[in-house]
Motif scaffolding. Structure first.
Motif, PDB file in Angstrom:
ATOM      1  N   ARG A   1       0.814  -1.226   0.000  1.00  0.00           N
ATOM      2  CA  ARG A   1       0.000   0.000   0.000  1.00  0.00           C
ATOM      3  C   ARG A   1       0.844   1.270   0.000  1.00  0.00           C
ATOM      4  O   ARG A   1       0.508   2.260   0.641  1.00  0.00           O
ATOM      5  CB  ARG A   1      -0.953   0.005   1.203  1.00  0.00           C
ATOM      6  N   ASP A   2       1.949   1.236  -0.742  1.00  0.00           N
ATOM      7  CA  ASP A   2       2.804   2.417  -0.821  1.00  0.00           C
ATOM      8  C   ASP A   2       2.336   3.282  -1.990  1.00  0.00           C
ATOM      9  O   ASP A   2       2.872   3.213  -3.096  1.00  0.00           O
ATOM     10  CB  ASP A   2       4.269   1.993  -1.015  1.00  0.00           C
ATOM     11  N   LEU A   3       1.326   4.112  -1.729  1.00  0.00           N
ATOM     12  CA  LEU A   3       0.730   4.915  -2.790  1.00  0.00           C
ATOM     13  C   LEU A   3       1.654   6.016  -3.299  1.00  0.00           C
ATOM     14  O   LEU A   3       1.392   6.611  -4.337  1.00  0.00           O
ATOM     15  CB  LEU A   3      -0.587   5.514  -2.303  1.00  0.00           C
ATOM     16  N   SER A   4       2.721   6.276  -2.562  1.00  0.00           N
ATOM     17  CA  SER A   4       3.672   7.290  -3.029  1.00  0.00           C
ATOM     18  C   SER A   4       4.347   6.853  -4.329  1.00  0.00           C
ATOM     19  O   SER A   4       4.917   7.684  -5.045  1.00  0.00           O
ATOM     20  CB  SER A   4       4.741   7.549  -1.962  1.00  0.00           C
ATOM     21  N   LEU A   5       4.281   5.562  -4.643  1.00  0.00           N
ATOM     22  CA  LEU A   5       4.938   5.038  -5.845  1.00  0.00           C
ATOM     23  C   LEU A   5       4.087   5.177  -7.099  1.00  0.00           C
ATOM     24  O   LEU A   5       4.551   4.863  -8.201  1.00  0.00           O
ATOM     25  CB  LEU A   5       5.307   3.564  -5.637  1.00  0.00           C
ATOM     26  N   ARG A   6       2.851   5.646  -6.955  1.00  0.00           N
ATOM     27  CA  ARG A   6       2.008   5.726  -8.138  1.00  0.00           C
ATOM     28  C   ARG A   6       2.542   6.742  -9.150  1.00  0.00           C
ATOM     29  O   ARG A   6       2.306   6.598 -10.356  1.00  0.00           O
ATOM     30  CB  ARG A   6       0.569   6.052  -7.753  1.00  0.00           C
ATOM     31  N   GLY A   7       3.260   7.747  -8.661  1.00  0.00           N
ATOM     32  CA  GLY A   7       3.850   8.714  -9.587  1.00  0.00           C
ATOM     33  C   GLY A   7       4.894   8.078 -10.489  1.00  0.00           C
ATOM     34  O   GLY A   7       4.946   8.349 -11.686  1.00  0.00           O
ATOM     35  N   LEU A   8       5.732   7.224  -9.913  1.00  0.00           N
ATOM     36  CA  LEU A   8       6.747   6.525 -10.690  1.00  0.00           C
ATOM     37  C   LEU A   8       6.099   5.601 -11.719  1.00  0.00           C
ATOM     38  O   LEU A   8       6.541   5.526 -12.878  1.00  0.00           O
ATOM     39  CB  LEU A   8       7.656   5.724  -9.765  1.00  0.00           C
ATOM     40  N   LEU A   9       5.046   4.907 -11.324  1.00  0.00           N
ATOM     41  CA  LEU A   9       4.363   4.016 -12.260  1.00  0.00           C
ATOM     42  C   LEU A   9       3.606   4.808 -13.323  1.00  0.00           C
ATOM     43  O   LEU A   9       3.481   4.354 -14.469  1.00  0.00           O
ATOM     44  CB  LEU A   9       3.414   3.097 -11.491  1.00  0.00           C
ATOM     45  N   ALA A  10       3.126   5.987 -12.977  1.00  0.00           N
ATOM     46  CA  ALA A  10       2.512   6.850 -13.987  1.00  0.00           C
ATOM     47  C   ALA A  10       3.554   7.301 -15.002  1.00  0.00           C
ATOM     48  O   ALA A  10       3.244   7.473 -16.190  1.00  0.00           O
ATOM     49  CB  ALA A  10       1.848   8.057 -13.327  1.00  0.00           C
ATOM     50  N   ASP A  11       4.798   7.498 -14.554  1.00  0.00           N
ATOM     51  CA  ASP A  11       5.880   7.805 -15.491  1.00  0.00           C
ATOM     52  C   ASP A  11       6.020   6.700 -16.529  1.00  0.00           C
ATOM     53  O   ASP A  11       6.230   6.953 -17.716  1.00  0.00           O
ATOM     54  CB  ASP A  11       7.218   7.956 -14.751  1.00  0.00           C
ATOM     55  N   ALA A  12       5.918   5.444 -16.064  1.00  0.00           N
ATOM     56  CA  ALA A  12       6.014   4.312 -16.977  1.00  0.00           C
ATOM     57  C   ALA A  12       4.852   4.304 -17.963  1.00  0.00           C
ATOM     58  O   ALA A  12       5.024   3.977 -19.147  1.00  0.00           O
ATOM     59  CB  ALA A  12       6.054   3.003 -16.185  1.00  0.00           C
ATOM     60  N   LEU A  13       3.665   4.666 -17.494  1.00  0.00           N
ATOM     61  CA  LEU A  13       2.515   4.749 -18.393  1.00  0.00           C
ATOM     62  C   LEU A  13       2.683   5.880 -19.408  1.00  0.00           C
ATOM     63  O   LEU A  13       2.280   5.744 -20.569  1.00  0.00           O
ATOM     64  CB  LEU A  13       1.235   4.961 -17.592  1.00  0.00           C
ATOM     65  N   MET A  14       3.271   6.975 -18.993  1.00  0.00           N
ATOM     66  CA  MET A  14       3.543   8.072 -19.921  1.00  0.00           C
ATOM     67  C   MET A  14       4.484   7.604 -21.033  1.00  0.00           C
ATOM     68  O   MET A  14       4.346   8.007 -22.193  1.00  0.00           O
ATOM     69  CB  MET A  14       4.161   9.261 -19.166  1.00  0.00           C
ATOM     70  N   THR A  15       5.430   6.750 -20.674  1.00  0.00           N
ATOM     71  CA  THR A  15       6.333   6.180 -21.674  1.00  0.00           C
ATOM     72  C   THR A  15       5.550   5.343 -22.679  1.00  0.00           C
ATOM     73  O   THR A  15       5.800   5.400 -23.886  1.00  0.00           O
ATOM     74  CB  THR A  15       7.405   5.308 -20.997  1.00  0.00           C
ATOM     75  N   ALA A  16       4.590   4.569 -22.189  1.00  0.00           N
ATOM     76  CA  ALA A  16       3.758   3.753 -23.080  1.00  0.00           C
ATOM     77  C   ALA A  16       2.972   4.629 -24.055  1.00  0.00           C
ATOM     78  O   ALA A  16       2.756   4.250 -25.212  1.00  0.00           O
ATOM     79  CB  ALA A  16       2.814   2.875 -22.264  1.00  0.00           C
ATOM     80  N   LEU A  17       2.546   5.804 -23.613  1.00  0.00           N
ATOM     81  CA  LEU A  17       1.779   6.698 -24.477  1.00  0.00           C
ATOM     82  C   LEU A  17       2.604   7.275 -25.619  1.00  0.00           C
ATOM     83  O   LEU A  17       2.045   7.852 -26.559  1.00  0.00           O
ATOM     84  CB  LEU A  17       1.182   7.844 -23.650  1.00  0.00           C
ATOM     85  N   GLU A  18       3.923   7.120 -25.552  1.00  0.00           N
ATOM     86  CA  GLU A  18       4.786   7.603 -26.636  1.00  0.00           C
ATOM     87  C   GLU A  18       4.772   6.667 -27.844  1.00  0.00           C
ATOM     88  O   GLU A  18       5.349   6.985 -28.881  1.00  0.00           O
ATOM     89  CB  GLU A  18       6.222   7.747 -26.120  1.00  0.00           C
ATOM     90  N   GLU A  19       4.110   5.515 -27.720  1.00  0.00           N
ATOM     91  CA  GLU A  19       4.010   4.578 -28.839  1.00  0.00           C
ATOM     92  C   GLU A  19       3.454   5.310 -30.057  1.00  0.00           C
ATOM     93  O   GLU A  19       2.468   6.051 -29.951  1.00  0.00           O
ATOM     94  CB  GLU A  19       3.076   3.430 -28.437  1.00  0.00           C
ATOM     95  N   PRO A  20       4.072   5.171 -31.238  1.00  0.00           N
ATOM     96  CA  PRO A  20       3.673   5.958 -32.415  1.00  0.00           C
ATOM     97  C   PRO A  20       2.178   5.895 -32.742  1.00  0.00           C
ATOM     98  O   PRO A  20       1.593   6.900 -33.150  1.00  0.00           O
ATOM     99  CB  PRO A  20       4.516   5.347 -33.541  1.00  0.00           C
ATOM    100  N   ARG A  21       1.539   4.751 -32.550  1.00  0.00           N
ATOM    101  CA  ARG A  21       0.116   4.642 -32.877  1.00  0.00           C
ATOM    102  C   ARG A  21      -0.750   5.465 -31.928  1.00  0.00           C
ATOM    103  O   ARG A  21      -1.891   5.818 -32.270  1.00  0.00           O
ATOM    104  CB  ARG A  21      -0.313   3.177 -32.864  1.00  0.00           C
ATOM    105  N   LEU A  22      -0.243   5.764 -30.735  1.00  0.00           N
ATOM    106  CA  LEU A  22      -0.973   6.608 -29.790  1.00  0.00           C
ATOM    107  C   LEU A  22      -0.539   8.064 -29.887  1.00  0.00           C
ATOM    108  O   LEU A  22      -1.350   8.972 -29.689  1.00  0.00           O
ATOM    109  CB  LEU A  22      -0.763   6.099 -28.364  1.00  0.00           C
ATOM    110  N   ALA A  23       0.731   8.276 -30.181  1.00  0.00           N
ATOM    111  CA  ALA A  23       1.271   9.638 -30.218  1.00  0.00           C
ATOM    112  C   ALA A  23       0.570  10.496 -31.270  1.00  0.00           C
ATOM    113  O   ALA A  23       0.484  11.722 -31.128  1.00  0.00           O
ATOM    114  CB  ALA A  23       2.777   9.596 -30.483  1.00  0.00           C
ATOM    115  N   LYS A  24       0.052   9.883 -32.308  1.00  0.00           N
ATOM    116  CA  LYS A  24      -0.605  10.656 -33.373  1.00  0.00           C
ATOM    117  C   LYS A  24      -2.096  10.884 -33.094  1.00  0.00           C
ATOM    118  O   LYS A  24      -2.776  11.539 -33.876  1.00  0.00           O
ATOM    119  CB  LYS A  24      -0.423   9.951 -34.717  1.00  0.00           C
ATOM    120  N   GLU A  25      -2.604  10.334 -32.007  1.00  0.00           N
ATOM    121  CA  GLU A  25      -4.012  10.470 -31.662  1.00  0.00           C
ATOM    122  C   GLU A  25      -4.255  11.689 -30.763  1.00  0.00           C
ATOM    123  O   GLU A  25      -3.375  12.091 -30.006  1.00  0.00           O
ATOM    124  CB  GLU A  25      -4.497   9.221 -30.915  1.00  0.00           C
ATOM    125  N   ASP A  26      -5.454  12.228 -30.842  1.00  0.00           N
ATOM    126  CA  ASP A  26      -5.884  13.257 -29.897  1.00  0.00           C
ATOM    127  C   ASP A  26      -6.458  12.523 -28.685  1.00  0.00           C
ATOM    128  O   ASP A  26      -7.656  12.229 -28.627  1.00  0.00           O
ATOM    129  CB  ASP A  26      -6.929  14.167 -30.530  1.00  0.00           C
TER     130      ASP A  26
END
Length: 210
Positions: A60-85
């Motif tokens: 239950r270490d919720l302070s780590l959600r920011g780090l995991l959100a960073d990882a999700l932001m990396t996933a959003l850089e995928e070219p098929r998503l990067a071109k989407e609104d």
């Protein structure tokens, strides 16, 4: 942490060594009819990231959600998503059964959705309901996982008027979870989102790939 980089399967996002000059589908996805468009993860679920995920979910270490959100932001850089609104899409978490959520005191996927929404402006909403508490997936193979999850996810029943989910009819959905392994959970969630909730398409994003 080991970032997921090309080449990777164009459906499940599993990375492979070697050089590839075109998109490819791995042997696990070939011939399978999956309800989601594709899945992409930020990093491999090993080493330090595995430790972070474990502390986040089970300690239950919720302070780590920011780090995991960073990882999700990396996933959003995928070219098929990067071109989407993506502001026109919706973030939807994989649900927990209410008993497990009470025990854990939070749903890790919903926490990540809210963190990602605050950073990107992509709206987030809880849409799915978990109908029963399924056996743990960790020691099951792919086929066993599919059988274990059959019928587990649904839209909230009409009598649960106080917990009706967000409306995704005609919308594009980013299904959010902490880890993707075989894709069985994501497939079942995407199937309900498309067939019952009316979502136009579903793309899976996770912080890590198991």
């Amino acid at each position: 942490m080991d970032r997921i980089e090309a080449p990777y399967c164009s459906i499940c996002g599993e990375d492979f060594g070697g050089a590839m000059d075109r998109d490819f589908v791995c042997s696990n996805c070939s011939g399978r009819r999956l309800a989601f468009e594709f899945a992409i993860s930020g990093f491999k679920a090993n080493g330090r990231l595995r430790e972070v995920l474990h502390r986040f979910k089970y300690s239950r270490d919720l302070s780590l959600r920011g780090l995991l959100a960073d990882a999700l932001m990396t996933a959003l850089e995928e070219p098929r998503l990067a071109k989407e609104d993506l502001s026109q899409w919706m973030l939807v978490p994989v649900p927990l059964h209410w008993m497990r959520q009470v025990q854990r005191s939070f749903n890790q996927s919903w926490e990540l959705c809210q963190e990602l929404s605050a950073r990107t402006g992509i709206p987030a909403g809880q849409v799915l309901w978990r109908t029963r508490k399924s056996a743990t997936q960790a020691r099951l193979n792919r086929q066993e996982r599919l059988e274990n999850l059959r019928g587990v996810f649904a839209l909230p029943p009409r009598w649960r008027f106080w917990s009706r989910g967000a409306d995704v009819r005609g919308k594009k959905v980013l299904l959010v979870d902490d880890v993707l392994t075989t894709g069985a959970t994501s497939h079942e969630c995407a199937r309900v989102l498309r067939r019952e909730a009316g979502a136009e398409k579903v793309v899976v994003i996770t912080a890590a790939r198991g």
